[in-house]
Design a protein around this motif. Structure first.
Motif, PDB file in Angstrom:
ATOM      1  N   MET A   1       0.853  -1.199   0.000  1.00 26.03           N
ATOM      2  CA  MET A   1       0.000   0.000   0.000  1.00 26.03           C
ATOM      3  C   MET A   1       0.889   1.249   0.000  1.00 26.03           C
ATOM      4  O   MET A   1       1.693   1.446   0.898  1.00 26.03           O
ATOM      5  CB  MET A   1      -0.880  -0.036   1.246  1.00 26.03           C
ATOM      6  CG  MET A   1      -2.023   0.932   1.223  1.00 26.03           C
ATOM      7  SD  MET A   1      -2.994   0.759   2.707  1.00 26.03           S
ATOM      8  CE  MET A   1      -3.686  -0.886   2.482  1.00 26.03           C
ATOM      9  N   SER A   2       0.693   2.101  -0.995  1.00 23.32           N
ATOM     10  CA  SER A   2       1.577   3.264  -1.093  1.00 23.32           C
ATOM     11  C   SER A   2       1.072   4.416  -0.221  1.00 23.32           C
ATOM     12  O   SER A   2      -0.100   4.487   0.108  1.00 23.32           O
ATOM     13  CB  SER A   2       1.655   3.730  -2.542  1.00 23.32           C
ATOM     14  OG  SER A   2       0.497   4.441  -2.892  1.00 23.32           O
ATOM     15  N   ASN A   3       1.998   5.314   0.139  1.00 19.85           N
ATOM     16  CA  ASN A   3       1.616   6.475   0.940  1.00 19.85           C
ATOM     17  C   ASN A   3       1.091   7.608   0.072  1.00 19.85           C
ATOM     18  O   ASN A   3       0.723   8.656   0.592  1.00 19.85           O
ATOM     19  CB  ASN A   3       2.819   6.983   1.739  1.00 19.85           C
ATOM     20  CG  ASN A   3       3.192   6.029   2.853  1.00 19.85           C
ATOM     21  OD1 ASN A   3       2.480   5.062   3.118  1.00 19.85           O
ATOM     22  ND2 ASN A   3       4.318   6.298   3.505  1.00 19.85           N
ATOM     23  N   ASN A   4       1.098   7.402  -1.258  1.00 19.86           N
ATOM     24  CA  ASN A   4       0.626   8.502  -2.112  1.00 19.86           C
ATOM     25  C   ASN A   4      -0.598   8.150  -2.937  1.00 19.86           C
ATOM     26  O   ASN A   4      -0.792   8.673  -4.014  1.00 19.86           O
ATOM     27  CB  ASN A   4       1.762   9.059  -2.972  1.00 19.86           C
ATOM     28  CG  ASN A   4       2.451   7.981  -3.784  1.00 19.86           C
ATOM     29  OD1 ASN A   4       1.945   6.858  -3.865  1.00 19.86           O
ATOM     30  ND2 ASN A   4       3.569   8.313  -4.391  1.00 19.86           N
ATOM     31  N   GLU A   5      -1.456   7.307  -2.350  1.00 26.55           N
ATOM     32  CA  GLU A   5      -2.756   7.062  -2.977  1.00 26.55           C
ATOM     33  C   GLU A   5      -3.574   8.349  -2.925  1.00 26.55           C
ATOM     34  O   GLU A   5      -3.548   9.065  -1.917  1.00 26.55           O
ATOM     35  CB  GLU A   5      -3.476   5.939  -2.221  1.00 26.55           C
ATOM     36  CG  GLU A   5      -4.772   5.494  -2.873  1.00 26.55           C
ATOM     37  CD  GLU A   5      -5.363   4.276  -2.148  1.00 26.55           C
ATOM     38  OE1 GLU A   5      -4.742   3.193  -2.181  1.00 26.55           O
ATOM     39  OE2 GLU A   5      -6.424   4.428  -1.529  1.00 26.55           O
TER      40      GLU A   5
END
Ligand code: UDP
Ligand code: MG
Length: 152
Positions: A1-5
């Motif tokens: 899971m990316s921090n820049n969704e």
């Protein structure tokens, strides 16, 4: 899971008229999301038919159209870890009276046709909605000074 969704969150005309812009922005800000786009705008029928493409045949669609065209909308884009799903959690259920207290709709609305705020329901729809409401150059990328206090 990316921090820049990224997710598309809009304060609908009733939320704008009721002076709830600051409260709604504060909730996303305080959660730890980064604001990457914001503008006050008017929606037209062409845009709304694309935005609500899956709902155009619903009986409530004509009322939804006039509701969404009844005044300015604050269009925003927020970025962060799991922002789409967690954004929906901050909003609460579509029907405000089925939304828990503590959610935006649960705290500030009573009717489904006046539920003050929109949020993307999937990453795919978020990308579609962001592209629909914003030009690429209207989205700003930057590193917030708080980043290290929000992400380990
Ligand atoms: N809506 C309505 N009546 C309904 C269902 C939906 O007026 O029976 C409106 C409501 O404003 C809702 C919007 O249509 O927010 C979009 O519906 P959707 O099911 O996508 O809900 P949302 O994703 O906004 O929670
Ligand atoms: Mg929806």
């Amino acid at each position: 899971m990316s921090n820049n969704e990224r997710t598309f969150i809009a304060v609908k005309p009733d939320g704008v008229q009721r002076g709830l812009i600051p409260e709604i922005l504060t909730r996303f800000q305080n959660k730890g999301y980064k604001l990457v786009g914001i503008k006050l705008t008017l929606a037209n029928e062409t845009l709304l038919k694309q935005h609500y493409a899956d709902l155009t045949s619903k009986p409530f669609f004509p009322k939804l159209l006039s509701y969404m065209m009844s005044g300015p909308i604050l269009a925003t884009v927020w970025e962060g870890k799991d922002a789409v799903k967690q954004g929906r959690v901050l909003l609460g259920a579509t029907n405000p009276n089925a939304s828990a207290p503590g959610t935006i709709r649960g705290d500030y609305a009573v009717e489904v046709g006046r539920n003050i705020v929109h949020g993307s329901d999937s990453v795919e729809n978020a990308e579609k909605e962001i592209a629909l409401w914003f030009k690429k150059e209207e989205l700003v990328d930057y590193k917030p000074t708080m980043y290290g206090w929000i992400y380990e």
